[in-house]
Design an enzyme around this catalytic site. Structure first.
Site, PDB file in Angstrom:
ATOM      1  CE  LYS A  66      -3.818  -2.416   2.176  1.00 44.24           C
ATOM      2  NZ  LYS A  66      -4.482  -2.836   3.412  1.00 44.24           N
ATOM      3  CD  GLN A 110      -3.313  -4.360   6.563  1.00 40.88           C
ATOM      4  OE1 GLN A 110      -3.179  -3.386   5.829  1.00 40.88           O
ATOM      5  NE2 GLN A 110      -4.039  -5.407   6.204  1.00 40.88           N
ATOM      6  CG  ASP A 133      -9.431   0.115   5.059  1.00 43.02           C
ATOM      7  OD1 ASP A 133      -9.212  -0.148   3.869  1.00 43.02           O
ATOM      8  OD2 ASP A 133      -8.739  -0.319   6.005  1.00 43.02           O
TER       9      ASP A 133
END
Ligand SMILES: NC(=O)c1ccc[n+]([C@@H]2O[C@H](COP(=O)([O-])OP(=O)(O)OC[C@H]3O[C@@H](n4cnc5c(N)ncnc54)[C@H](OP(=O)(O)O)[C@@H]3O)[C@@H](O)[C@H]2O)c1
Length: 307
Positions: A66, A110, A133
């Protein structure tokens, strides 16, 4: 025989009877477009803060991918790597630090987090305006009622983008989604069900307790599978000419390989591809789209806060 070529304008592999959707090429094209768009911005660049807790191997790989992708398109990334033993309260303080920083547009924690930390509490702590997200309940709610100024979760957003780029009309189609997780199946159903141009599908969601799955999947013009069961969807469960999007990523033993294993999806790709009009491979289908959508969400957040 499957004959393929790459269309210059459309990064998808074509054949006479069916098409393998090249998710890597589509994702690269989106990233090229984002890079171009970001290069035109004046002032500070968009910025994504990524928090990694502990030393989970796959999580480290995802975070590195990412941040590397951010770098490639011109998004600044800030990586915070925290000890696995960090307390939940200290982690929330780290999140808060980015919540109030006006130069940070997106925050990603994460997952999974260590067992002593409540994932859902951390997700809710992220400022919804920076929740790239798309897991915060505020963004989930906006998605459900059709508001477009929130953030849609990256994997289903990537699936939708792949379907759109096949050029197959979604409106009025029967779309079957197998899997009802909060990160893939449910949000995808909400997205495809919305009113509006290019959506308006009739959506059916199947799960472990669905009786006669085959009868349901055979009715799908577009079939999306996200269950995490290797090769579970066989060719006889697919309607002739359907579009098939395989979200599953499963590692299975393959002693013929040096590594002793390989990745497969939830669909029996080799046999299914003979029946479909379009199909995604695993790897190289939906996977690369997830990161491209994360970058897109970060730029969206930047535009909503700065411009
Ligand atoms: N490409 C990407 O970027 C990406 C991103 C996320 C996930 N994935 C992959 O996608 C797959 C699904 O992930 P997830 O997080 O959504 O999984 P998950 O949270 O485990 O959910 C799996 C869903 O599949 C359903 N299911 C399981 N076995 C089934 C069966 N035999 N028949 C019908 N439904 C069944 C479950 O039903 P119940 O609800 O009834 O238990 C559940 O709704 C995994 O392989 C994962 O690695 C890929």
């Amino acid at each position: 025989m499957v004959k393929r070529y790459i269309d210059r304008y459309h990064p998808i592999l074509y054949s006479c009877s069916m098409t393998i959707i090249d998710g890597r090429a589509v994702a690269q094209k989106i990233q090229d477009e984002l890079k171009q768009e970001i290069s035109q911005l004046s002032g500070r660049p968009p910025c994504l803060a990524v928090i990694l807790v502990g030393d989970n191997g796959p999580s480290r790989i995802y975070v590195n991918r990412k941040t590397k992708a951010c770098e490639e398109v011109g998004i600044k990334s800030i990586k915070r790597h925290l000890e696995a033993s960090i307390s939940e309260d200290k982690l929330l303080k780290e999140v808060e630090h980015f919540n109030v920083n006006p130069e940070v547009d997106g925050i990603l924690v994460q997952l999974p987090l260590p067992d002593h930390i409540n994932d859902s509490r951390v997700t809710r702590w992220i400022n919804p305006e920076k929740d790239v997200d798309g897991f915060h309940p505020v963004n989930v709610g906006k998605m459900l009622i059709g508001e477009t100024n929130g953030f849609f979760p990256c994997t289903p957003l990537g699936v939708k983008e792949l379907i759109v780029r096949t050029g197959v009309e979604i409106q009025g189609k029967n779309i079957v989604i197998v899997g009802r997780s909060n990160i893939v199946g449910k949000p995808l159903a909400a997205m495809l069900l919305q009113r509006g141009q290019g959506i308006d599908a009739t959506v059916t969601v199947a799960h472990r307790f669905t009786s006669d799955l085959k009868e349901i999947t055979l009715g799908a013009d577009i079939l999306v599978v996200a269950i995490g069961v290797p090769n579970h969807i066989s060719a006889d469960m697919i309607k002739e000419g359907a579009v098939v999007i395989d979200v599953g990523i499963n590692r299975i033993e393959d002693l013929a390989r040096k590594s002793g294993s390989r990745l497969v999806g939830d669909v029996d790709f080799e046999k299914a591809k003979e029946k479909c009009s379009f199909i995604t491979p695993v790897p190289g289908g939906v996977g690369p789209m997830t990161i491209a959508m994360l970058l897109k969400n970060t730029l969206k957040s930047y535009r909503q806060s700065v411009l």
